[in-house]
Write a protein that holds these residues in place. Structure first.
Motif, PDB file in Angstrom:
ATOM      1  N   LEU A 195       0.650  -1.345   0.129  1.00  0.00           N
ATOM      2  CA  LEU A 195      -0.026  -0.093  -0.008  1.00  0.00           C
ATOM      3  C   LEU A 195       0.789   1.335   0.120  1.00  0.00           C
ATOM      4  N   GLN A 196       2.130   1.163  -0.037  1.00  0.00           N
ATOM      5  CA  GLN A 196       3.022   2.284   0.018  1.00  0.00           C
ATOM      6  C   GLN A 196       2.627   3.177  -1.217  1.00  0.00           C
ATOM      7  N   GLY A 197       2.333   4.272  -1.127  1.00  0.00           N
ATOM      8  CA  GLY A 197       2.013   5.497  -1.995  1.00  0.00           C
ATOM      9  C   GLY A 197       0.632   5.363  -2.537  1.00  0.00           C
ATOM     10  N   LYS A 198      -0.052   4.696  -1.815  1.00  0.00           N
ATOM     11  CA  LYS A 198      -1.500   4.502  -2.236  1.00  0.00           C
ATOM     12  C   LYS A 198      -2.653   4.889  -1.464  1.00  0.00           C
TER      13      LYS A 198
ATOM     14  N   VAL B 186       2.826   1.735   7.877  1.00  0.00           N
ATOM     15  CA  VAL B 186       2.841   1.267   9.074  1.00  0.00           C
ATOM     16  C   VAL B 186       1.689   2.383   9.681  1.00  0.00           C
ATOM     17  N   LEU B 187       0.607   1.712  10.303  1.00  0.00           N
ATOM     18  CA  LEU B 187      -0.531   2.714  11.117  1.00  0.00           C
ATOM     19  C   LEU B 187      -0.045   2.563  12.484  1.00  0.00           C
ATOM     20  N   LYS B 188       0.326   3.918  12.774  1.00  0.00           N
ATOM     21  CA  LYS B 188       0.504   4.223  14.224  1.00  0.00           C
ATOM     22  C   LYS B 188      -1.005   4.098  15.088  1.00  0.00           C
ATOM     23  N   LEU B 189      -0.862   3.243  16.248  1.00  0.00           N
ATOM     24  CA  LEU B 189      -2.172   3.272  17.040  1.00  0.00           C
ATOM     25  C   LEU B 189      -2.046   3.534  18.318  1.00  0.00           C
ATOM     26  N   PRO B 190      -2.984   4.024  18.933  1.00  0.00           N
ATOM     27  CA  PRO B 190      -2.888   4.246  20.579  1.00  0.00           C
ATOM     28  C   PRO B 190      -2.413   3.032  21.237  1.00  0.00           C
ATOM     29  N   VAL B 191      -2.014   2.860  22.427  1.00  0.00           N
ATOM     30  CA  VAL B 191      -1.831   1.789  23.232  1.00  0.00           C
ATOM     31  C   VAL B 191      -3.166   1.422  23.662  1.00  0.00           C
ATOM     32  N   ILE B 192      -3.877   2.166  24.059  1.00  0.00           N
ATOM     33  CA  ILE B 192      -5.385   1.626  24.471  1.00  0.00           C
ATOM     34  C   ILE B 192      -6.344   1.425  23.521  1.00  0.00           C
ATOM     35  N   LYS B 193      -6.982   0.191  23.444  1.00  0.00           N
ATOM     36  CA  LYS B 193      -7.842  -0.120  22.182  1.00  0.00           C
ATOM     37  C   LYS B 193      -9.183   0.798  22.220  1.00  0.00           C
ATOM     38  N   PRO B 194      -9.596   1.431  21.375  1.00  0.00           N
ATOM     39  CA  PRO B 194     -10.834   2.273  21.377  1.00  0.00           C
ATOM     40  C   PRO B 194     -11.960   1.327  21.996  1.00  0.00           C
ATOM     41  N   ASP B 195     -12.857   2.477  22.616  1.00  0.00           N
ATOM     42  CA  ASP B 195     -14.103   1.735  23.370  1.00  0.00           C
ATOM     43  C   ASP B 195     -15.262   1.093  22.300  1.00  0.00           C
ATOM     44  N   VAL B 196     -14.855   0.332  21.203  1.00  0.00           N
ATOM     45  CA  VAL B 196     -15.696  -0.364  20.366  1.00  0.00           C
ATOM     46  C   VAL B 196     -15.394  -1.678  20.498  1.00  0.00           C
ATOM     47  N   ALA B 197     -16.469  -2.660  20.020  1.00  0.00           N
ATOM     48  CA  ALA B 197     -16.352  -4.196  19.998  1.00  0.00           C
ATOM     49  C   ALA B 197     -15.050  -4.472  19.266  1.00  0.00           C
ATOM     50  N   ILE B 198     -15.366  -3.962  17.826  1.00  0.00           N
ATOM     51  CA  ILE B 198     -14.335  -4.149  16.584  1.00  0.00           C
ATOM     52  C   ILE B 198     -13.640  -2.680  16.125  1.00  0.00           C
ATOM     53  N   PRO B 199     -12.778  -2.379  16.367  1.00  0.00           N
ATOM     54  CA  PRO B 199     -12.161  -0.920  15.781  1.00  0.00           C
ATOM     55  C   PRO B 199     -12.036  -1.346  14.341  1.00  0.00           C
ATOM     56  N   VAL B 200     -12.232  -0.221  13.681  1.00  0.00           N
ATOM     57  CA  VAL B 200     -12.174  -0.244  12.126  1.00  0.00           C
ATOM     58  C   VAL B 200     -11.443   1.076  11.630  1.00  0.00           C
ATOM     59  N   ILE B 201     -10.473   0.800  11.034  1.00  0.00           N
ATOM     60  CA  ILE B 201      -9.708   2.107  10.257  1.00  0.00           C
ATOM     61  C   ILE B 201      -9.911   2.005   8.935  1.00  0.00           C
ATOM     62  N   GLU B 202     -10.509   3.266   8.365  1.00  0.00           N
ATOM     63  CA  GLU B 202     -10.831   3.299   6.895  1.00  0.00           C
ATOM     64  C   GLU B 202      -9.499   4.189   6.261  1.00  0.00           C
ATOM     65  N   LEU B 203      -9.026   3.462   5.366  1.00  0.00           N
ATOM     66  CA  LEU B 203      -8.156   4.189   4.450  1.00  0.00           C
ATOM     67  C   LEU B 203      -8.625   4.419   3.234  1.00  0.00           C
ATOM     68  N   PHE B 204      -8.152   5.725   2.710  1.00  0.00           N
ATOM     69  CA  PHE B 204      -8.480   6.356   1.442  1.00  0.00           C
ATOM     70  C   PHE B 204      -7.643   5.988   0.396  1.00  0.00           C
ATOM     71  N   ILE B 205      -7.909   5.466  -0.496  1.00  0.00           N
ATOM     72  CA  ILE B 205      -6.839   4.790  -1.522  1.00  0.00           C
ATOM     73  C   ILE B 205      -6.819   5.580  -2.833  1.00  0.00           C
ATOM     74  N   THR B 206      -5.650   5.664  -2.998  1.00  0.00           N
ATOM     75  CA  THR B 206      -5.547   6.529  -4.503  1.00  0.00           C
ATOM     76  C   THR B 206      -4.180   6.143  -4.928  1.00  0.00           C
ATOM     77  N   ASP B 207      -4.268   5.756  -6.404  1.00  0.00           N
ATOM     78  CA  ASP B 207      -3.064   5.737  -7.041  1.00  0.00           C
ATOM     79  C   ASP B 207      -2.496   6.827  -7.787  1.00  0.00           C
ATOM     80  N   ASN B 208      -3.036   7.881  -7.551  1.00  0.00           N
ATOM     81  CA  ASN B 208      -2.399   9.101  -8.187  1.00  0.00           C
ATOM     82  C   ASN B 208      -1.904  10.328  -7.241  1.00  0.00           C
ATOM     83  N   ARG B 209      -1.367   9.663  -6.142  1.00  0.00           N
ATOM     84  CA  ARG B 209      -0.831  10.606  -5.222  1.00  0.00           C
ATOM     85  C   ARG B 209       0.222  11.243  -5.710  1.00  0.00           C
ATOM     86  N   PRO B 210       0.329  12.476  -5.578  1.00  0.00           N
ATOM     87  CA  PRO B 210       1.835  13.275  -6.085  1.00  0.00           C
ATOM     88  C   PRO B 210       2.962  12.944  -5.120  1.00  0.00           C
TER      89      PRO B 210
END
Length: 437
Positions: A373-376, A413-437
């Motif tokens: 996912l580097q550059g994407k 690498v996604l940098k996360l807090p040490v403490i898990k967010p207070d949700v059953a399953i944390p979800v990270i949303e990534l915005f993907i692009t192949d046209n990043r300058p």
């Protein structure tokens, strides 16, 4: 993804795109077995004769019936379609069938439950599914086999030659015609079930030749050409429906994906069972939902209302937990497909266009590494609150190793807090692009 991509979906079948978009549905098991409250197969497991089973028919009066409430729960939990047991193996019809007196309108309740269900589902713009059992232990012409409640009844065994499956086949088709003629457009027909592989020596299990699976399929499609059909007519086609089982990987045949739906209970019964204490937790249910979508499947979660027509407290607790999570994370499920990117350890990936969703099943310490996912990726955030997640990128051709880290070439690498967010399953949303300058 369209129907032509599915190995188990013939080219002349209807387009299943609404189904693969919606992903999450509610199964509802309700019938005479709800009064017994000890599993929907009680008629056969306890070998109860039709005459003795009639006590449940005589006392069927769900005075607290709250179909509107059931379906409100479905909508709030992010479910987009609902499937009701119009007739289970016990043979009792939840609609005003003109082919039998063994129906809801002849009980103390008197009202057509299928009609109520359809009306309430349409008000909420839910897709409508009918479960219909090919088995009928009440019908006089349904032949005895090793699953029949009368299998050890000597009189029934002696007179089993008087039962005529050809008469029963006509009855099946007549009831199916009623269901698909009298209630407007129906989206999904969920037949249950064929068992030709079973052999008890004195009898064999039933399948396509016994029901006339092709005839039922043709009838169904002629009455409602747009309808989806599951795979239980013993025809080796239709929506594949594993139950109480989660496939270990996406289902593929001949190099093509299979249209499928994981069917799960909250405990170990489909009907209301006050004795079954083996309840799945909210976290387990949500993980099965996410896992299913990540493998290109749908998830059909069952409820079994009580004999009075209410949802019991333990079911409510689980629906409430699902609601809380889905309110914040629905867009990582509905409209999503599997991702071609490699899932990190203890995670599941889903994707919708340029949005990649990382569902974290086991909270790691500080970092998640994502390959290729580097550059994407132009931005990342937690889905539950929209807070930014920081991304580290490195030379895509370099492996970095030190006493503090090891990063493969091409990783981000996604940098996360040490403490898990207070949700059953944390979800990270990534915005993907192949046209990043």
């Amino acid at each position: 993804m369209t129907k032509k991509h599915y190995a188990n979906w013939p080219k002349d079948y209807q387009d299943p795109s609404w189904f693969t978009h919606d992903r999450f549905g509610m199964f509802i098991h309700f019938g005479l077995f709800s009064l017994a409250a000890r599993h929907e197969w009680i008629m056969t497991t306890e070998q109860i004769t039709p005459a003795d089973y009639k006590r449940y028919f005589d006392h069927f009066d769900p005075d607290q019936l709250d179909i509107a409430g059931w379906l409100d729960q479905a909508v709030e939990a992010g479910m987009k379609y609902v499937v009701l047991t119009t007739k289970h193996h016990e043979g009792f019809a939840l609609w005003n069938s003109q082919l039998t007196s063994y129906k809801v309108t002849e009980t103390p309740f008197e009202k057509d439950i299928v009609q109520i269900f359809v009306d309430e589902a349409r008000k909420r713009q839910l897709k409508i599914g009918f479960y219909y059992s090919l088995i009928d232990w009440h019908h006089k012409d349904f032949t005895l086999d090793g699953l029949h409640p009368l299998r050890e009844n000597q009189f029934a065994r002696d007179t089993k030659g008087q039962r005529q499956m050809r008469n029963y086949r006509e009855y099946l088709k007549g009831q199916i015609t009623e269901l698909l003629t009298n209630y407007g457009p129906i989206d999904y027909m969920w037949y249950d079930f064929s068992y030709p592989h079973r052999d008890w020596g004195w009898s064999k299990g039933k399948g396509n030749p016994d029901w006339d699976g092709e005839g039922i399929e043709n009838l169904t499609r002629s009455l409602q050409p747009h309808i989806l059909i599951n795979d239980r007519l013993d025809l080796n086609r239709g929506v594949k429906t594993p139950e109480q089982y989660q496939p270990h990987h996406p289902i593929v045949e001949d190099g093509k994906p299979v249209l499928w739906e994981a069917c799960q209970t909250m405990n170990e019964s489909w009907g209301y069972d006050k004795y079954n204490a083996n309840w799945k937790s909210v976290d387990q249910i949500l993980k099965m939902l996410v896992d299913t979508v990540s493998k290109n499947g749908n998830f059909l979660l069952n409820i079994g209302p009580t004999a009075r027509g209410a949802i019991d407290d333990l079911t409510k607790e689980r629906l409430d937990g699902i609601k809380v999570w889905m309110k914040k994370h629905e867009r990582s499920i509905v409209g999503c497909e599997p991702s071609d990117f490699i899932s990190p350890l203890d995670c599941r990936l889903t994707q919708k266009d340029d949005r990649l969703y990382v569902h974290i099943f086991s909270w790691p310490y500080r970092h998640i590494h994502l390959k290729d996912l580097q550059g994407k990726v132009c931005y990342a955030q937690f889905l539950h609150d929209g807070s930014e997640v920081f991304i580290e990128e490195f030379d895509r051709n370099q492996v970095i190793t030190s006493t503090e880290t090891h990063i493969e070439a091409g990783d981000i690498v996604l940098k996360l807090p040490v403490i898990k967010p207070d949700v059953a399953i944390p979800v990270i949303e990534l915005f993907i692009t192949d046209n990043r300058p």
